[in-house]
Structures are given as structure tokens and as C-alpha cells.
Design a protein around this motif. Structure first.
Motif, mmCIF file in Angstrom:
data_model
loop_
_atom_site.group_PDB
_atom_site.id
_atom_site.type_symbol
_atom_site.label_atom_id
_atom_site.label_comp_id
_atom_site.label_asym_id
_atom_site.label_seq_id
_atom_site.Cartn_x
_atom_site.Cartn_y
_atom_site.Cartn_z
ATOM 1 N N LEU A 185 0.881 -6.311 -12.427
ATOM 2 C CA LEU A 185 -0.173 -5.566 -11.734
ATOM 3 C C LEU A 185 -0.354 -6.015 -10.286
ATOM 4 N N LYS A 186 -0.077 -7.276 -9.982
ATOM 5 C CA LYS A 186 -0.158 -7.732 -8.590
ATOM 6 C C LYS A 186 0.915 -7.049 -7.749
ATOM 7 N N LYS A 187 2.101 -6.877 -8.328
ATOM 8 C CA LYS A 187 3.171 -6.191 -7.617
ATOM 9 C C LYS A 187 2.826 -4.712 -7.412
ATOM 10 N N VAL A 188 2.249 -4.093 -8.420
ATOM 11 C CA VAL A 188 1.821 -2.692 -8.293
ATOM 12 C C VAL A 188 0.788 -2.563 -7.181
ATOM 13 N N ALA A 189 -0.189 -3.471 -7.150
ATOM 14 C CA ALA A 189 -1.216 -3.432 -6.108
ATOM 15 C C ALA A 189 -0.599 -3.603 -4.728
ATOM 16 N N ASP A 190 0.363 -4.516 -4.602
ATOM 17 C CA ASP A 190 1.045 -4.713 -3.318
ATOM 18 C C ASP A 190 1.769 -3.440 -2.888
ATOM 19 N N ILE A 191 2.468 -2.834 -3.805
ATOM 20 C CA ILE A 191 3.196 -1.594 -3.475
ATOM 21 C C ILE A 191 2.227 -0.496 -3.079
ATOM 22 N N MET A 192 1.157 -0.337 -3.826
ATOM 23 C CA MET A 192 0.186 0.717 -3.526
ATOM 24 C C MET A 192 -0.517 0.479 -2.190
ATOM 25 N N ASN A 193 -0.730 -0.780 -1.849
ATOM 26 C CA ASN A 193 -1.428 -1.101 -0.602
ATOM 27 C C ASN A 193 -0.508 -1.171 0.613
ATOM 28 N N ASN A 194 0.764 -1.480 0.412
ATOM 29 C CA ASN A 194 1.634 -1.746 1.554
ATOM 30 C C ASN A 194 2.919 -0.927 1.627
ATOM 31 N N HIS A 195 3.231 -0.176 0.601
ATOM 32 C CA HIS A 195 4.525 0.512 0.584
ATOM 33 C C HIS A 195 4.453 1.972 0.160
ATOM 34 N N LEU A 196 3.323 2.619 0.334
ATOM 35 C CA LEU A 196 3.220 4.023 -0.068
ATOM 36 C C LEU A 196 4.140 4.925 0.737
ATOM 37 N N ASN A 197 4.415 4.563 1.980
ATOM 38 C CA ASN A 197 5.333 5.392 2.755
ATOM 39 C C ASN A 197 6.734 5.392 2.161
ATOM 40 N N ASP A 198 7.151 4.284 1.534
ATOM 41 C CA ASP A 198 8.439 4.260 0.846
ATOM 42 C C ASP A 198 8.451 5.281 -0.284
ATOM 43 N N PHE A 199 7.347 5.346 -1.034
ATOM 44 C CA PHE A 199 7.255 6.302 -2.126
ATOM 45 C C PHE A 199 7.278 7.736 -1.597
ATOM 46 N N ARG A 200 6.550 7.973 -0.523
ATOM 47 C CA ARG A 200 6.541 9.321 0.065
ATOM 48 C C ARG A 200 7.936 9.727 0.518
ATOM 49 N N GLN A 201 8.651 8.804 1.135
ATOM 50 C CA GLN A 201 10.008 9.106 1.589
ATOM 51 C C GLN A 201 10.928 9.368 0.394
ATOM 52 N N TYR A 202 10.798 8.572 -0.634
ATOM 53 C CA TYR A 202 11.576 8.767 -1.859
ATOM 54 C C TYR A 202 11.319 10.171 -2.420
ATOM 55 N N ALA A 203 10.055 10.567 -2.483
ATOM 56 C CA ALA A 203 9.701 11.897 -2.984
ATOM 57 C C ALA A 203 10.282 12.989 -2.085
ATOM 58 N N ARG A 204 10.267 12.780 -0.763
ATOM 59 C CA ARG A 204 10.853 13.773 0.159
ATOM 60 C C ARG A 204 12.340 13.974 -0.110
ATOM 61 N N TYR A 205 13.065 12.875 -0.343
ATOM 62 C CA TYR A 205 14.499 12.992 -0.621
ATOM 63 C C TYR A 205 14.754 13.737 -1.929
ATOM 64 N N ILE A 206 13.928 13.491 -2.925
ATOM 65 C CA ILE A 206 14.081 14.193 -4.200
ATOM 66 C C ILE A 206 13.833 15.690 -3.994
ATOM 67 N N VAL A 207 12.759 16.023 -3.289
ATOM 68 C CA VAL A 207 12.441 17.426 -3.012
ATOM 69 C C VAL A 207 13.567 18.089 -2.233
ATOM 70 N N GLN A 208 14.080 17.386 -1.216
ATOM 71 C CA GLN A 208 15.168 17.921 -0.405
ATOM 72 C C GLN A 208 16.425 18.133 -1.262
#
Length: 60
Positions: free
Chosen positions: A31-54
Motif C-alpha cells: 500500500l505504501k508503493k500504491v500511495a507513492d504511485i498515486m501521489n507521484n506517478h499518475l502522469n505515467d499511468f495517463r501516458q500508458y492509457a494514451r498508448y493503449i487508446v492509440q
């Protein structure tokens, strides 16, 4: 199919791996890793989603 550059692949590979952990190993989630990702790496997730959509050829 459009190829992704190595830089783009490297920048989203961590998020792809995280997605796999969430889906396949949800009982072992740090859960600490999840919190870190949610707080500091959401743009990585958004980019990942953009590539999937593309890749799927969807548009919004």
C-alpha cells in the motif's frame, strides 16, 4: 501499427508492470508503493492509457 520509441516504452513499462501486479497479485500489494504511485506517478499511468487508446485506434 505505429511503433513506440524506446524512450516511450521505458517510461511506461513500470506502469504496465504495476498494472499486472494489481490485476494478478492483488493479495500482495504494498500500500505504501500504491500511495507513492498515486501521489507521484499518475502522469505515467495517463501516458500508458494514451498508448493503449492509440494502439486500439480509439478516439475521445
Amino acid at each position: 501499427m505505429q511503433k513506440l520509441s524506446i524512450v516511450n516504452c521505458n517510461s511506461i513499462s513500470g506502469m504496465a508492470g504495476f498494472r499486472n501486479i494489481l490485476v494478478h497479485e492483488y493479495g500482495k500489494i504494498d500500500l505504501k508503493k500504491v500511495a507513492d504511485i498515486m501521489n507521484n506517478h499518475l502522469n505515467d499511468f495517463r501516458q500508458y492509457a494514451r498508448y493503449i487508446v492509440q494502439y486500439l485506434g480509439w478516439s475521445f
